[in-house]
Write a protein that holds these residues in place. Structure first.
Motif, PDB file in Angstrom:
ATOM      1  N   PRO A   6       0.501  -1.381  -0.189  1.00  0.00           N
ATOM      2  CA  PRO A   6       0.197  -0.154   0.175  1.00  0.00           C
ATOM      3  C   PRO A   6       0.943   1.123  -0.154  1.00  0.00           C
ATOM      4  O   PRO A   6       2.520   1.544   0.789  1.00  0.00           O
ATOM      5  N   SER A   7       0.287   2.308  -0.587  1.00  0.00           N
ATOM      6  CA  SER A   7       1.058   3.308  -0.515  1.00  0.00           C
ATOM      7  C   SER A   7       1.319   3.909   0.581  1.00  0.00           C
ATOM      8  O   SER A   7       2.296   5.114   0.268  1.00  0.00           O
ATOM      9  N   THR A   8       0.336   3.975   1.378  1.00  0.00           N
ATOM     10  CA  THR A   8      -0.011   4.449   2.511  1.00  0.00           C
ATOM     11  C   THR A   8       1.350   4.497   3.791  1.00  0.00           C
ATOM     12  O   THR A   8       1.792   4.687   4.358  1.00  0.00           O
ATOM     13  N   GLY A   9       2.034   3.138   3.434  1.00  0.00           N
ATOM     14  CA  GLY A   9       2.725   2.691   4.611  1.00  0.00           C
ATOM     15  C   GLY A   9       2.048   1.673   5.192  1.00  0.00           C
ATOM     16  O   GLY A   9       2.617   0.852   6.398  1.00  0.00           O
ATOM     17  N   TYR A  10       1.614   1.738   5.385  1.00  0.00           N
ATOM     18  CA  TYR A  10       0.189   0.952   6.472  1.00  0.00           C
ATOM     19  C   TYR A  10      -0.125  -0.523   5.652  1.00  0.00           C
ATOM     20  O   TYR A  10       0.342  -0.685   5.147  1.00  0.00           O
ATOM     21  N   GLY A  11      -0.318  -1.710   6.614  1.00  0.00           N
ATOM     22  CA  GLY A  11      -0.625  -2.484   6.029  1.00  0.00           C
ATOM     23  C   GLY A  11      -1.842  -2.808   4.927  1.00  0.00           C
ATOM     24  O   GLY A  11      -1.943  -4.299   4.633  1.00  0.00           O
ATOM     25  N   TYR A  12      -2.353  -1.979   4.753  1.00  0.00           N
ATOM     26  CA  TYR A  12      -4.018  -2.242   4.526  1.00  0.00           C
ATOM     27  C   TYR A  12      -4.595  -0.494   3.768  1.00  0.00           C
ATOM     28  O   TYR A  12      -3.830   0.009   4.526  1.00  0.00           O
ATOM     29  N   GLU A  13      -4.850  -1.218   2.813  1.00  0.00           N
ATOM     30  CA  GLU A  13      -5.123  -0.029   1.731  1.00  0.00           C
ATOM     31  C   GLU A  13      -7.182   0.826   1.468  1.00  0.00           C
ATOM     32  O   GLU A  13      -7.357  -0.290   1.026  1.00  0.00           O
ATOM     33  N   ASP A  14      -7.706   1.781   1.513  1.00  0.00           N
ATOM     34  CA  ASP A  14      -9.141   1.697   1.075  1.00  0.00           C
ATOM     35  C   ASP A  14      -9.169   2.228   0.352  1.00  0.00           C
ATOM     36  O   ASP A  14      -8.942   3.206   0.462  1.00  0.00           O
ATOM     37  N   MET A  15     -10.398   1.306  -1.141  1.00  0.00           N
ATOM     38  CA  MET A  15      -9.684   1.923  -2.095  1.00  0.00           C
ATOM     39  C   MET A  15     -11.560   2.621  -2.530  1.00  0.00           C
ATOM     40  O   MET A  15     -12.026   0.905  -2.446  1.00  0.00           O
ATOM     41  N   HIS A  16     -11.649   3.615  -3.462  1.00  0.00           N
ATOM     42  CA  HIS A  16     -12.987   3.251  -3.971  1.00  0.00           C
ATOM     43  C   HIS A  16     -14.061   3.468  -3.109  1.00  0.00           C
ATOM     44  O   HIS A  16     -14.841   2.781  -3.554  1.00  0.00           O
ATOM     45  N   ASP A  17     -13.522   3.779  -2.438  1.00  0.00           N
ATOM     46  CA  ASP A  17     -15.218   4.186  -0.960  1.00  0.00           C
ATOM     47  C   ASP A  17     -15.395   3.176  -0.967  1.00  0.00           C
ATOM     48  O   ASP A  17     -16.688   2.621  -0.604  1.00  0.00           O
ATOM     49  N   GLY A  18     -14.652   1.939  -0.536  1.00  0.00           N
ATOM     50  CA  GLY A  18     -14.284   1.079   0.253  1.00  0.00           C
ATOM     51  C   GLY A  18     -14.768   0.072  -0.418  1.00  0.00           C
ATOM     52  O   GLY A  18     -15.096  -1.391   0.238  1.00  0.00           O
ATOM     53  N   LYS A  19     -14.853   0.490  -1.556  1.00  0.00           N
ATOM     54  CA  LYS A  19     -15.016  -0.882  -2.500  1.00  0.00           C
ATOM     55  C   LYS A  19     -13.816  -2.584  -2.867  1.00  0.00           C
ATOM     56  O   LYS A  19     -13.587  -3.254  -3.014  1.00  0.00           O
ATOM     57  N   LEU A  20     -13.456  -1.945  -2.389  1.00  0.00           N
ATOM     58  CA  LEU A  20     -11.496  -2.236  -3.301  1.00  0.00           C
ATOM     59  C   LEU A  20     -10.600  -2.438  -1.783  1.00  0.00           C
ATOM     60  O   LEU A  20     -10.012  -1.218  -0.998  1.00  0.00           O
ATOM     61  N   ILE A  21      -9.741  -3.101  -1.162  1.00  0.00           N
ATOM     62  CA  ILE A  21      -9.335  -3.608   0.057  1.00  0.00           C
ATOM     63  C   ILE A  21      -7.858  -3.807  -0.725  1.00  0.00           C
ATOM     64  O   ILE A  21      -8.070  -5.471  -0.471  1.00  0.00           O
ATOM     65  N   THR A  22      -6.916  -3.151  -0.006  1.00  0.00           N
ATOM     66  CA  THR A  22      -5.366  -3.821  -0.042  1.00  0.00           C
ATOM     67  C   THR A  22      -4.956  -4.153   1.125  1.00  0.00           C
ATOM     68  O   THR A  22      -4.520  -3.489   2.049  1.00  0.00           O
ATOM     69  N   ILE A  23      -4.570  -5.296   1.583  1.00  0.00           N
ATOM     70  CA  ILE A  23      -4.417  -6.217   2.662  1.00  0.00           C
ATOM     71  C   ILE A  23      -2.768  -7.129   2.587  1.00  0.00           C
ATOM     72  O   ILE A  23      -2.563  -7.470   1.747  1.00  0.00           O
ATOM     73  N   PHE A  24      -2.037  -6.645   2.701  1.00  0.00           N
ATOM     74  CA  PHE A  24      -0.619  -6.668   2.645  1.00  0.00           C
ATOM     75  C   PHE A  24       0.109  -6.278   3.884  1.00  0.00           C
ATOM     76  O   PHE A  24       0.398  -6.278   4.773  1.00  0.00           O
TER      77      PHE A  24
END
Length: 132
Positions: A6-24
């Motif tokens: 995730p570009s945020t540096g967190y372990g997850y990132e919420d995108m497209h108004d919560g319709k897509l979540i990246t978990i790393f």
């Protein structure tokens, strides 16, 4: 979605108004990214709980081991040997860990706290590691 830090540096990132979540799940990816890792827990009512974690660099991890059964006396032994020894030790002690953790599971839902997990490892393995 996964396999992208995730570009945020967190372990997850919420995108497209919560319709897509990246978990790393891999923190500090490749030992140099400085990102958190995460897992996603879906509750029975479809709630989302994110659990972030940070794993130390392997050099930091291995530097904490000299007084443990994983002690590497040969300077030619690499970090992978330490990880393999830890996996072997966990496998050998799996029944003791299972027994201890089942006793700590007071609700019967097969869950324990992170602190209980850490304490169990110290009690059964006999040494502490920097679990994060």
């Amino acid at each position: 979605r996964s396999h992208q830090v995730p570009s945020t540096g967190y372990g997850y990132e919420d995108m497209h108004d919560g319709k897509l979540i990246t978990i790393f799940s891999a923190s500090n990816y490749c030992g140099q990214r400085g990102n958190m890792g995460a897992v996603l827990h879906l509750t029975s009512k479809m709630g989302l709980i994110f659990h972030e974690h940070w794993a130390p660099k392997l050099a930091q991890f291995s530097s904490s081991l000299p007084t443990s059964p994983l002690d590497q006396r040969d300077p030619n032994v690499g970090p992978q040997a330490i990880v393999n020894k830890l996996k072997q030790l966990l496998y050998e002690k799996r029944q003791d860990l299972h027994w201890l953790y089942s006793k700590k599971d007071t609700t019967g839902d097969q869950r324990i706290t992170l602190e209980t997990w850490r304490e169990g490892l110290v009690a059964v393995l006999g040494f502490s590691l920097p679990w994060g």
